[in-house]
Scaffold this active site. Structure first.
Site, short mmCIF file in Angstrom:
data_model
loop_
_atom_site.label_atom_id
_atom_site.label_comp_id
_atom_site.label_asym_id
_atom_site.label_seq_id
_atom_site.Cartn_x
_atom_site.Cartn_y
_atom_site.Cartn_z
N SER A 29 34.26 32.74 45.23
CA SER A 29 33.11 32.58 46.13
C SER A 29 33.55 32.12 47.51
CB SER A 29 32.13 31.57 45.54
OG SER A 29 31.55 32.04 44.35
N ARG A 33 33.64 34.14 51.34
CA ARG A 33 32.97 33.54 52.48
C ARG A 33 33.95 33.19 53.59
NH1 ARG A 33 30.11 33.00 48.00
NH2 ARG A 33 27.83 32.70 48.04
N GLY A 101 29.69 42.39 43.20
CA GLY A 101 28.31 42.13 43.57
C GLY A 101 28.21 41.09 44.68
N SER A 174 19.58 32.59 42.87
CA SER A 174 20.68 33.49 43.21
C SER A 174 21.35 33.03 44.49
CB SER A 174 20.19 34.93 43.37
OG SER A 174 21.23 35.76 43.89
N ASP A 327 28.17 32.37 35.38
CA ASP A 327 29.30 33.26 35.07
C ASP A 327 30.10 32.80 33.86
OD1 ASP A 327 28.81 35.10 37.11
OD2 ASP A 327 29.98 33.95 38.57
N ARG A 403 34.82 39.41 33.02
CA ARG A 403 34.59 38.19 32.25
C ARG A 403 34.41 38.47 30.76
NH1 ARG A 403 34.78 34.65 36.28
NH2 ARG A 403 33.74 35.20 38.24
#
Length: 450
Positions: A29, A33, A101, A174, A327, A403
């Site tokens: 993540s 970013r 995604g 989300s 997740d 995963r």
């Protein structure tokens, strides 16, 4: 088949104990970013510890297509020379986001308020996932989207020419949707407000503040309210990416269910919006400790020590914890299968629209390997058989989902007959060193087509 070639079957079998130190990759993540915010800053951002999985590399390619200079130096440091908020150029070609995604939804937000046209696509898994949850709020800014039925990729977005700030309440928890709206709000004048009834991972808010954006968060009766003032000049940063808790989940859980194991996983980001799995494991009675807790770059970090835990009990996982571990439910279900009693997981409908339908994929695979599972639209129940109680012996379909693949390999280490997955290729999207890392700990992994 694998997203990047022919299927690569792999079998995990019971071997000895897992021992040693597991140096997992950087947080996915934060890696995404870092590249995007760096590209929207003015000047050079430098990043160490970036996850170099395919998902993040696809985002790096997208930033180059938008006009930023992105380069990896010989020592592994990444350099991003940004073009400023609103400075993206129109890409010459379609942006292929692979399996990511996170990548595609953040990129949609990042370009949504710049007057350019961008066509997005991805692999078969990504093309099956819903994008309307992002394009609907972006339309409030004036962004137009043209794509397939049900808002699926391939899709072309035309950025707003005169964007207006929005106030948006997320209909489902989300972080991707929230972040896409905040990214779009960067190039809209005035204040963009996002309201979320349940807190989701807050890396975007923390990092935007670090890059100099005017952003605030308060908790009200409506929920968590994030307010962003648009059209700032973002200041470049030096970022050390912490290790990914979602990747740490695999060696941690493998150690917990494999007899005699003792594994140290250092430098793991323990942002409270991401640490739900570790809280849940401890609630079940896992021998999991946090060593050397500290703060790095505004994020809480610790070294995790996980040991074989034969006395774990099934629990009902608090539904409000779902956003902080969404997740990790696949690997949690593997742990639940090796605990005594029943583990109940509710409020997890988001798992139905991940890289695969993760509830169905895990339930089917666990049943094939001797575990009783019940499931519904937003819940599932695993009836544990205790330590080493999983029979194994089956081949599991991973549905191009990294995963699912890693979860069943970890299950195989503690199973009686081993477990085969039909394709290990997707693992490279998030954890490219999974196989050598687990082998170094003593795991027994065999390439079925070797």
């Amino acid at each position: 088949m694998s997203a990047h070639g022919d299927p690569k079957p792999m079998t995990a079998r019971k071997g000895g104990a897992l021992t040693g130190t597991a140096e997992v990759p950087g947080d996915k993540s934060i890696s995404h970013r870092s590249l995007i915010f760096g590209a929207m800053a003015v000047g050079e951002t430098r990043v160490t510890g970036l996850l170099e999985g395919q998902d993040v590399l696809d985002t790096a390619s997208a930033m180059r297509a938008f006009g930023a200079e992105v380069a990896r130096e010989d020592d592994g440091t990444w350099s991003i020379h940004g073009v400023g908020v609103g400075g993206f150029v129109e890409p010459d070609d379609v942006l292929d986001c692979g399996n990511s995604g996170t990548g595609v939804r953040l990129l949609m937000g990042a370009m949504a308020t710049t007057p350019i046209s961008v066509t997005f696509t991805g692999d078969a898994s990504l093309r099956s996932r819903p994008m309307a949850r992002v394009t609907d709020p972006l339309a409030l800014f004036g962004t137009r989207a043209y794509g397939r039925a049900q808002g699926r990729l391939p899709m072309t977005l035309v950025g707003a020419e005169a964007p207006m700030p929005v106030r948006y309440a997320t209909p489902v928890p989300s972080a991707q949707v929230k972040s896409a709206v905040l990214l779009a709000g960067l190039n809209a004048p005035g204040e963009t407000v996002v309201i979320e009834a349940e807190a989701t991972r807050d890396h975007s808010e923390r990092m935007l503040a670090g890059f100099g954006a005017q952003i605030s968060t308060e908790v009200t009766q409506e929920g968590r309210v994030i307010t962003l003032t648009g059209q700032p000049e973002l200041t470049p940063q030096v970022i050390a990416v912490p290790r990914d808790p979602s990747s740490a989940a695999f060696p941690v859980c493998a150690a917990i269910i494999t007899e005699g194991s003792d594994v140290l996983v250092p430098n793991i980001g323990l942002n409270p919006t991401r640490a739900g799995l570790f809280e849940t494991l401890r609630d079940m009675g896992a021998d999991l400790t946090y060593e050397n807790p500290r703060e790095e770059g505004g994020e809480p970090v610790a070294d995790l020590r996980a040991k074989f835990s034969p006395d774990m009990k099934g629990i009902e996982v608090p539904p409000e914890r779902a956003a902080s571990m969404i997740d990790e439910y696949p690997i949690l279900s593997v742990v639940a299968a090796n605990a005594e009693g029943t583990t109940v997981m509710r409020g997890v409908k988001e798992l139905r629209v991940k890289e695969s339908d993760r509830i169905a994929a895990m339930a089917d695979g666990l049943r094939l390997n001797g575990i009783e599972v019940e499931d519904g639209p937003d819940w599932w129940i695993v009836h544990g058989r205790g330590p080493g109680g999983m029979a194994g012996g089956a081949t599991v379909a991973t549905h191009l989902d990294h995963r699912i693949a890693m979860s069943f390999l970890c299950a195989g280490f503690a199973s009686q007959q081993g477990i085969t997955i039909d394709d290990s290729g997707p693992i490279a999207t998030s954890f490219p060193i999974f196989e050598p890392l687990m082998r170094d700990l003593g795991a027994r992994l065999d390439r079925a087509n070797a």
